[in-house]
Design an enzyme around this catalytic site. Sequence first.
Site, short mmCIF file in Angstrom:
data_model
loop_
_atom_site.label_atom_id
_atom_site.label_comp_id
_atom_site.label_asym_id
_atom_site.label_seq_id
_atom_site.Cartn_x
_atom_site.Cartn_y
_atom_site.Cartn_z
N GLY A 73 94.91 71.26 90.28
CA GLY A 73 93.66 71.45 89.53
C GLY A 73 92.50 71.92 90.40
O GLY A 73 91.37 71.48 90.20
N LYS A 74 92.79 72.82 91.34
CA LYS A 74 91.69 73.38 92.16
C LYS A 74 90.64 74.04 91.29
O LYS A 74 89.45 73.93 91.53
CB LYS A 74 92.24 74.46 93.11
CG LYS A 74 92.88 73.92 94.36
CD LYS A 74 92.99 75.01 95.41
CE LYS A 74 93.88 76.15 94.98
NZ LYS A 74 95.30 75.95 95.07
N GLY A 75 91.12 74.75 90.26
CA GLY A 75 90.20 75.47 89.36
C GLY A 75 89.25 74.52 88.67
O GLY A 75 88.06 74.81 88.53
N ILE A 76 89.77 73.37 88.26
CA ILE A 76 88.92 72.40 87.55
C ILE A 76 87.92 71.76 88.51
O ILE A 76 86.76 71.55 88.18
CB ILE A 76 89.79 71.29 86.88
CG1 ILE A 76 90.79 71.92 85.90
CG2 ILE A 76 88.93 70.25 86.20
CD1 ILE A 76 90.16 72.62 84.72
N GLN A 127 97.68 63.84 105.27
CA GLN A 127 97.52 64.03 106.73
C GLN A 127 98.22 65.29 107.18
O GLN A 127 97.69 66.10 107.95
CB GLN A 127 98.10 62.83 107.48
CG GLN A 127 97.39 61.52 107.24
CD GLN A 127 98.10 60.38 107.97
OE1 GLN A 127 98.59 60.56 109.08
NE2 GLN A 127 98.14 59.21 107.35
N LYS A 141 91.00 55.40 106.10
CA LYS A 141 92.22 55.90 106.77
C LYS A 141 92.29 57.44 106.69
O LYS A 141 92.57 58.11 107.68
CB LYS A 141 93.45 55.29 106.07
CG LYS A 141 94.73 55.51 106.81
CD LYS A 141 95.83 54.66 106.16
CE LYS A 141 97.18 54.98 106.74
NZ LYS A 141 98.25 54.32 106.01
N CYS A 189 94.35 89.00 67.18
CA CYS A 189 94.98 90.18 67.76
C CYS A 189 96.31 90.46 67.05
O CYS A 189 96.30 90.90 65.92
CB CYS A 189 95.10 90.04 69.27
SG CYS A 189 95.14 91.63 70.10
N MET A 242 96.21 89.08 63.64
CA MET A 242 95.50 89.90 62.65
C MET A 242 96.40 91.03 62.17
O MET A 242 96.48 91.33 60.96
CB MET A 242 94.22 90.45 63.30
CG MET A 242 93.45 91.44 62.47
SD MET A 242 93.89 93.15 62.95
CE MET A 242 92.48 94.05 62.34
N HIS A 266 89.66 88.89 70.95
CA HIS A 266 90.03 87.54 71.39
C HIS A 266 88.80 86.63 71.47
O HIS A 266 88.22 86.47 72.55
CB HIS A 266 90.70 87.62 72.76
CG HIS A 266 92.04 88.26 72.73
ND1 HIS A 266 93.20 87.55 72.60
CD2 HIS A 266 92.39 89.55 72.78
CE1 HIS A 266 94.23 88.38 72.58
NE2 HIS A 266 93.76 89.61 72.69
N GLU A 269 88.65 83.53 71.49
CA GLU A 269 88.88 82.33 72.31
C GLU A 269 88.35 82.49 73.74
O GLU A 269 88.02 81.51 74.39
CB GLU A 269 90.39 81.98 72.33
CG GLU A 269 91.30 82.91 73.14
CD GLU A 269 91.77 84.16 72.37
OE1 GLU A 269 91.13 84.52 71.37
OE2 GLU A 269 92.76 84.78 72.81
#
Length: 549
Positions: A17-20, A193, A224, A382, A385, A508, A510
């Site tokens: 989840g680097k993007g988040i 580590q 640690k 798209c 439709m 689109h 969304e």
Amino acid sequence: MTSKHIFVTGGVTSSLGKGIIAASLAKLLQARGLNVTIQKFDPYINVDPGTLNPYEHGECYVTDDGAETDLDLGHYERFLSTATSQANNVTTGRIYETVINNEREGKYLGKTVQVVPHITDEIKRRMLLLSQEGFDIVITEIGGTVGDIESLPFIEAVRQLQWELPEEDCLVIHLTLIPYLKAAKELKTKPTQHSVRQLSQEGVHPDIIVCRTEEALSDDIRKKIALFCNVKTEAVIEAVDASTIYDVPLLMMEERLDLICLKKLNITNYHEPELEKWGRFLDKLKAPKRKITIGLIGKYVELQDAYKSILEAFIHAGAMNECKVQVVNIHSEYITQENVAEKLDGLHGLLVAPGFGNRGTEGKIIAVQYARENGLPFFGICLGMQMAVIEFARNILGLKEAHSTEMNPDTCDAVIDLMEEQKKITSKGGTMRLGAYPCEITPGSLAHSIYGTTQISERHRHRWEFNNYYLEQFENAGLITSGKNCDTGLVEIVELANHPFFIGVQYHPELKSTVENPHPLFVHFVKAAKEFAEKNEVVENGVLQSEMM
Ligand code: GLN
């Protein structure tokens, strides 16, 4: 003014989840009054993800300027409510393409072209590109996992920039995993580590370690990790599993991730985070008043990431309507006239998804027919439709063979046809009708009441279009073409009167739904589905809703 840079690398495993995390940090910095953008560097050799099968890499996200990009850019936009562009997503393929073109043009003056410095110089040039656009901070996410062969040149570029940029202008965050071993009942720091050691071997020392974990980190564990990874204890950040990705900015704020970054970057002109709107969204999201079920008909149903933006848009629209939207995947390949009622039973709305190719289209057309005839709220995006147009042609216009030439090149009624400018195109990459185009909406239409305006701009990714040769026939039979592109006459929206909610869009929507600005089409579709659910309940219970109150 030049920007400050935050680099985000990942270790131990992919999908952490680097993007988040990057988007959440950006959100917090934005909420504190800073002008922030995020970019993603992907180590694969495709020039862009446009040619990737969604099974490989999830949805292809399209920007206003028509770039086909990684789905993480969708998260950036949904969190920040600001548009990204071509410059925000760079792949190894794009880097090599530029360097090789430069070489062919003789730009390297006879030098041997090498990974260092030529490839790394091009990576650095692109990493710094957005600095010229007035951002206070540019966050750069490096795709892949530290230690991968492919990501080496990107890490090397970060190493060089750590030296070249003033110390207070550059910061590295390493996202890693702290696994919980059930048998030992313990969180384990060893993979972290190793991962930090690997990164150090590549010459980059992280300033902050963000730890993905299922369990809270104790002070001892934090100490640690700090000790072994050579960072301050306060720079060990816990990123515990959250019930929704939209909680992550607040979790990061509790961990002071934003403040630690601001301190290291020596930024002092910020204020307390303004997150009221975000908070209100979360409150609604977590206290839905009812649940509705939407059927999503597509062909990549096993894969959540293939329809990422659609699913997120439903979350935004659901919160707006104070209801939980449960999206159930329906595989169109298995829908027939005989089983459609059973397959769609219990749904309060039907969304036919974007897509390519013939597989599953007959099932989609049957599902659209069912929704049209039974007053089930319908939303086609798209390809969805296009399916609605074909269904109407076959069952209302009586053009039994009507189809799209994408599915049947020899159809005698090509109600969906290849766009004229597409006919000469043979190359697959970046050649669709891509990005934002304006659309004019017919006053008085359903689309008009939803958008509240007649001028909109939406993003596209398609090669086929509504065939205007049939326009009059459709209109006369009751299919309303309520949105068109003014320059070309291309039909962008179709809808039906005498139906609670039936709308198909060639674009689109969304892609433009964000937490703070949910997309009106999704909001109204969910509202219609909610009303459908309420009405059916009334019928089922045999009492009027009003009598129950
Ligand atoms: N395959 C269709 C076209 O190219 C639809 C594309 C889509 O759904 N994104 O027009």
